[in-house]
Structures are given as C-alpha cells and as structure tokens.
Design a protein around this motif. Structure first.
Motif, mmCIF file in Angstrom:
data_model
loop_
_atom_site.group_PDB
_atom_site.id
_atom_site.type_symbol
_atom_site.label_atom_id
_atom_site.label_comp_id
_atom_site.label_asym_id
_atom_site.label_seq_id
_atom_site.Cartn_x
_atom_site.Cartn_y
_atom_site.Cartn_z
ATOM 1 N N ALA A 22 -33.113 96.593 -27.908
ATOM 2 C CA ALA A 22 -34.069 97.199 -28.838
ATOM 3 C C ALA A 22 -33.856 98.710 -28.911
ATOM 4 C CB ALA A 22 -35.494 96.886 -28.403
ATOM 5 N N ALA A 23 -33.586 99.347 -27.781
ATOM 6 C CA ALA A 23 -33.340 100.790 -27.764
ATOM 7 C C ALA A 23 -32.066 101.123 -28.533
ATOM 8 C CB ALA A 23 -33.242 101.293 -26.324
ATOM 9 N N GLN A 24 -31.029 100.312 -28.360
ATOM 10 C CA GLN A 24 -29.774 100.534 -29.074
ATOM 11 C C GLN A 24 -29.970 100.375 -30.577
ATOM 12 O OE1 GLN A 24 -26.899 101.656 -27.965
ATOM 13 N NE2 GLN A 24 -26.015 101.569 -29.988
ATOM 14 N N GLU A 25 -30.710 99.345 -30.972
ATOM 15 C CA GLU A 25 -30.972 99.118 -32.396
ATOM 16 C C GLU A 25 -31.776 100.272 -32.996
ATOM 17 O OE1 GLU A 25 -33.377 95.961 -35.194
ATOM 18 O OE2 GLU A 25 -32.578 95.261 -33.291
ATOM 19 N N GLU A 26 -32.745 100.787 -32.228
ATOM 20 C CA GLU A 26 -33.545 101.920 -32.691
ATOM 21 C C GLU A 26 -32.671 103.155 -32.893
ATOM 22 O OE1 GLU A 26 -37.052 104.680 -30.894
ATOM 23 O OE2 GLU A 26 -37.372 102.515 -30.803
ATOM 24 N N LYS A 27 -31.751 103.409 -31.961
ATOM 25 C CA LYS A 27 -30.839 104.552 -32.088
ATOM 26 C C LYS A 27 -29.979 104.423 -33.345
ATOM 27 C CE LYS A 27 -30.339 105.681 -27.201
ATOM 28 N NZ LYS A 27 -29.419 105.731 -26.071
ATOM 29 N N GLU A 28 -29.468 103.223 -33.596
ATOM 30 C CA GLU A 28 -28.627 103.004 -34.773
ATOM 31 C C GLU A 28 -29.426 103.208 -36.059
ATOM 32 O OE1 GLU A 28 -27.024 99.086 -34.236
ATOM 33 O OE2 GLU A 28 -25.780 99.705 -32.536
ATOM 34 N N THR A 29 -30.655 102.711 -36.081
ATOM 35 C CA THR A 29 -31.510 102.873 -37.250
ATOM 36 C C THR A 29 -31.833 104.343 -37.493
ATOM 37 O OG1 THR A 29 -32.475 100.693 -36.899
ATOM 38 C CG2 THR A 29 -33.707 102.193 -38.302
ATOM 39 N N LYS A 33 -30.874 106.486 -40.738
ATOM 40 C CA LYS A 33 -31.973 107.100 -41.496
ATOM 41 C C LYS A 33 -31.859 108.623 -41.517
ATOM 42 C CE LYS A 33 -36.996 107.344 -41.396
ATOM 43 N NZ LYS A 33 -38.154 107.206 -40.543
ATOM 44 N N GLY A 34 -31.347 109.183 -40.436
ATOM 45 C CA GLY A 34 -31.205 110.636 -40.350
ATOM 46 C C GLY A 34 -32.386 111.334 -39.722
ATOM 47 N N SER A 35 -33.376 110.574 -39.262
ATOM 48 C CA SER A 35 -34.526 111.165 -38.571
ATOM 49 C C SER A 35 -35.104 110.125 -37.610
ATOM 50 C CB SER A 35 -35.598 111.604 -39.568
ATOM 51 O OG SER A 35 -36.098 110.494 -40.283
ATOM 52 N N ASP A 36 -35.976 110.581 -36.722
ATOM 53 C CA ASP A 36 -36.583 109.673 -35.751
ATOM 54 C C ASP A 36 -37.555 108.722 -36.437
ATOM 55 O OD1 ASP A 36 -35.197 110.936 -33.792
ATOM 56 O OD2 ASP A 36 -36.912 112.067 -33.004
#
Length: 64
Positions: A22-29, A33-36
C-alpha cells in the motif's frame, strides 16, 4: 488487522506485506499526480466529495 494484532507469525508477515504494498502504491500515485495525497480526515472528505460533489457532513440526515 495490524502487524501487532495478528495472532500468528504468518498473519504478521501478511500484514507487513499489505502495508508495504500500500505504501509503494501510494508513492507511485503521488509521483504520477505530482503532489501528496490527502491524509486522514481530509482524505475522507475528498473521497466523499468526489462521488457527488457534496461533503460527508452534508450527506448526514439531520436529527429530529
């Protein structure tokens, strides 16, 4: 179930794997997206609003 709450070692490993993926997927997203991404209550409101344009509070039925 969290890593600390898992009753067996196999369950703890599964929880760690899920958290890591989940953390890896969040980083990729976020990179795409270009922002948190929004976190916590902001994320809840963002997801709720995206479905129909109304906030979660506006969807609640008023008490009588």
């Amino acid at each position: 179930m969290g890593v600390r709450n898992a009753p067996t070692e196999k369950g703890k490993q599964a929880a760690r794997g899920l958290r890591d993926s989940a953390a890896q997927e969040e980083k990729e997203t976020e990179a795409r997206k270009g922002s948190d991404l929004a976190k916590g209550a902001d994320r809840f409101d963002e997801r709720s609003r995206s479905s129909d344009g109304r906030s979660a509070a506006a969807k609640q039925k008023p008490k009588k």
